[in-house]
Motif scaffolding. Sequence first.
Motif, PDB file in Angstrom:
ATOM      1  N   HIS A 253      86.343  34.317 -23.263  1.00  0.00           N
ATOM      2  CA  HIS A 253      86.987  33.440 -22.291  1.00  0.00           C
ATOM      3  C   HIS A 253      87.654  32.284 -23.023  1.00  0.00           C
ATOM      4  O   HIS A 253      87.150  31.820 -24.035  1.00  0.00           O
TER       5      HIS A 253
ATOM      6  N   GLN B  13      88.383  28.624 -24.113  1.00  0.00           N
ATOM      7  CA  GLN B  13      87.434  27.526 -24.217  1.00  0.00           C
ATOM      8  C   GLN B  13      87.882  26.280 -23.465  1.00  0.00           C
ATOM      9  O   GLN B  13      87.061  25.430 -23.148  1.00  0.00           O
ATOM     10  N   SER B  14      89.169  26.155 -23.176  1.00  0.00           N
ATOM     11  CA  SER B  14      89.624  25.009 -22.405  1.00  0.00           C
ATOM     12  C   SER B  14      90.929  25.330 -21.699  1.00  0.00           C
ATOM     13  O   SER B  14      91.658  26.246 -22.084  1.00  0.00           O
TER      14      SER B  14
ATOM     15  N   ALA C  98      84.953  24.789 -21.331  1.00  0.00           N
ATOM     16  CA  ALA C  98      83.934  25.727 -20.861  1.00  0.00           C
ATOM     17  C   ALA C  98      82.548  25.119 -21.048  1.00  0.00           C
ATOM     18  O   ALA C  98      82.254  24.526 -22.085  1.00  0.00           O
ATOM     19  N   THR C  99      81.716  25.257 -20.009  1.00  0.00           N
ATOM     20  CA  THR C  99      80.353  24.732 -20.078  1.00  0.00           C
ATOM     21  C   THR C  99      79.357  25.804 -20.501  1.00  0.00           C
ATOM     22  O   THR C  99      78.229  25.482 -20.856  1.00  0.00           O
TER      23      THR C  99
ATOM     24  N   THR D 217      78.003  29.626 -15.176  1.00  0.00           N
ATOM     25  CA  THR D 217      78.785  30.329 -14.175  1.00  0.00           C
ATOM     26  C   THR D 217      78.721  29.516 -12.892  1.00  0.00           C
ATOM     27  O   THR D 217      77.647  29.090 -12.475  1.00  0.00           O
TER      28      THR D 217
ATOM     29  N   PRO E 256      83.424  31.605 -14.728  1.00  0.00           N
ATOM     30  CA  PRO E 256      83.008  30.586 -15.694  1.00  0.00           C
ATOM     31  C   PRO E 256      83.352  29.170 -15.218  1.00  0.00           C
ATOM     32  O   PRO E 256      84.400  28.940 -14.607  1.00  0.00           O
ATOM     33  N   ARG E 257      82.449  28.230 -15.517  1.00  0.00           N
ATOM     34  CA  ARG E 257      82.606  26.830 -15.111  1.00  0.00           C
ATOM     35  C   ARG E 257      83.230  26.046 -16.254  1.00  0.00           C
ATOM     36  O   ARG E 257      82.881  26.205 -17.419  1.00  0.00           O
ATOM     37  N   TYR E 258      84.183  25.184 -15.923  1.00  0.00           N
ATOM     38  CA  TYR E 258      84.865  24.298 -16.860  1.00  0.00           C
ATOM     39  C   TYR E 258      84.748  22.881 -16.312  1.00  0.00           C
ATOM     40  O   TYR E 258      84.872  22.669 -15.103  1.00  0.00           O
TER      41      TYR E 258
ATOM     42  N   ASP F 129      85.897  26.363 -11.408  1.00  0.00           N
ATOM     43  CA  ASP F 129      85.531  27.743 -11.697  1.00  0.00           C
ATOM     44  C   ASP F 129      86.853  28.481 -11.849  1.00  0.00           C
ATOM     45  O   ASP F 129      87.668  28.489 -10.925  1.00  0.00           O
TER      46      ASP F 129
ATOM     47  N   PRO G 194      89.068  33.972 -15.803  1.00  0.00           N
ATOM     48  CA  PRO G 194      89.794  34.048 -17.075  1.00  0.00           C
ATOM     49  C   PRO G 194      90.772  35.218 -17.151  1.00  0.00           C
ATOM     50  O   PRO G 194      91.715  35.168 -17.933  1.00  0.00           O
TER      51      PRO G 194
ATOM     52  N   GLU H  47      96.484  27.206 -20.290  1.00  0.00           N
ATOM     53  CA  GLU H  47      95.465  27.437 -21.311  1.00  0.00           C
ATOM     54  C   GLU H  47      95.816  26.615 -22.538  1.00  0.00           C
ATOM     55  O   GLU H  47      96.963  26.551 -22.950  1.00  0.00           O
TER      56      GLU H  47
END
Length: 119
Positions: A3, A5-6, A36-37, A40, A46-48, A56, A59, A84
Motif C-alpha cells: 500500500h 505509505q502516504s 499509513a498507520t 484498518t 487501510p487507515r491514514y 480510510d 489503495p 499519492e
Amino acid sequence: MSHPQSYEILLFPEPEEPDDGAPEPGTAIRSAVVAATGDTGRSGYPRYEGGGMEADIDPSTHTVEALLVDGAEIDYGLTVRIAERVRGTGGAEEHDGGEAPEPEEEGAQAPAPERPEDG
C-alpha cells in the motif's frame, strides 16, 4: 500487496454560482499529508492520518472511503481528491487525471502563422 505509505488529501468546494469571498473553482480550501498507520479503518480499508485528517483509503482505486477532518465528518458541498506522494521527490501525482487544460475562450481564434519578411 504493498500500500502507498502516504497521500496528500485535498478538499475542494463543489462548483456553484460565483460568490464574493468564495475560493476560485479548483482551489483547495484545505490539504494535509496523511501517512499509513498500519491499522484498518471501520470501512475495511487501510487507515491514514495526519494534519488533522483521518482517512480510510482504498489503495487499489485511490478512493477515500471515509474521512474525518478535525474529528468531524466533512460538510456537504465539499469534495475530496487525493494524490499519492511520489517516493523520494516530495512531490505528488494526482490520480484523477491531473490538471485539465484551460478552456479556450468562446469565439477565440488561433493566431495566424508568422510569415517571413519580404525584404
